[in-house]
Design an enzyme around this catalytic site. Structure first.
Site, short mmCIF file in Angstrom:
data_model
loop_
_atom_site.label_atom_id
_atom_site.label_comp_id
_atom_site.label_asym_id
_atom_site.label_seq_id
_atom_site.Cartn_x
_atom_site.Cartn_y
_atom_site.Cartn_z
N HIS A 35 23.81 -13.24 -32.22
CA HIS A 35 24.61 -12.49 -33.18
C HIS A 35 26.11 -12.42 -32.95
O HIS A 35 26.81 -11.86 -33.79
CB HIS A 35 24.06 -11.05 -33.29
CG HIS A 35 22.64 -10.99 -33.72
ND1 HIS A 35 22.22 -11.39 -34.98
CD2 HIS A 35 21.52 -10.63 -33.06
CE1 HIS A 35 20.92 -11.26 -35.07
NE2 HIS A 35 20.46 -10.81 -33.92
N HIS A 135 19.63 -5.31 -30.47
CA HIS A 135 18.97 -5.72 -31.72
C HIS A 135 19.92 -5.47 -32.88
O HIS A 135 20.51 -4.40 -32.99
CB HIS A 135 17.68 -4.90 -31.92
CG HIS A 135 17.02 -5.13 -33.24
ND1 HIS A 135 16.34 -6.30 -33.55
CD2 HIS A 135 16.94 -4.35 -34.34
CE1 HIS A 135 15.88 -6.21 -34.79
NE2 HIS A 135 16.23 -5.04 -35.29
#
Length: 145
Positions: A35, A135
């Site tokens: 990410h 996450h």
């Protein structure tokens, strides 16, 4: 005998803490790989997804993946100062992101093709553990300002 028992308990406790910290460190590294990309362009989704080996399985393409165009430290700061939303943390400031959506998957060994879209100034929603992002949970709906 008591000293040996106490020492054994300390060793076991230390091993448990180190194991938990190692797991968090591994999840944080995976989060960064999946990410974080400070300089990504929306046209480079195919290359980034392939280079970073981001897929579900060797034969399956991941349907969507979001890259945050910021440093790992900037995103980690969200864990410190962000707004708690249930088990997640929402950033107080907006980030530029690139969302890579699967266009098509070809062949048994996945040859994944993605369409990237750059979105500016979006708040992100992440899960933090011990001060580390592990996450990415935000999506466009959550991220609207």
């Amino acid at each position: 005998m008591r000293i040996q028992v106490v020492c054994l308990l300390l060793v076991l406790l230390t091993a448990t803490v180190l194991t938990r910290d190692t797991k968090i460190n591994q999840r944080y590294k995976k989060f960064i790989n999946q990410h974080i990309n400070e300089n990504m362009d929306a046209r480079s989704c195919d290359e980034e997804m392939k280079a970073r080996k981001i897929n579900i399985k060797k034969s399956m393409c991941k349907k969507i993946n979001t890259f945050i165009l910021a440093s790992a430290e900037d995103v980690k700061y969200v864990c410190k100062k962000g707004e708690k939303v249930g088990k997640m943390t929402k950033s107080n400031r907006g980030f530029d992101i690139v969302v890579c959506n699967l266009k098509k998957q070809q062949g048994k060994r996945a040859k994944c093709q993605y369409h990237g879209e750059k979105l500016n100034n979006k708040k992100i929603l992440i899960k933090c553990e011990k001060g580390f992002p592990v996450h990415y949970d935000g999506d466009i709906g959550y991220c609207d300002n």
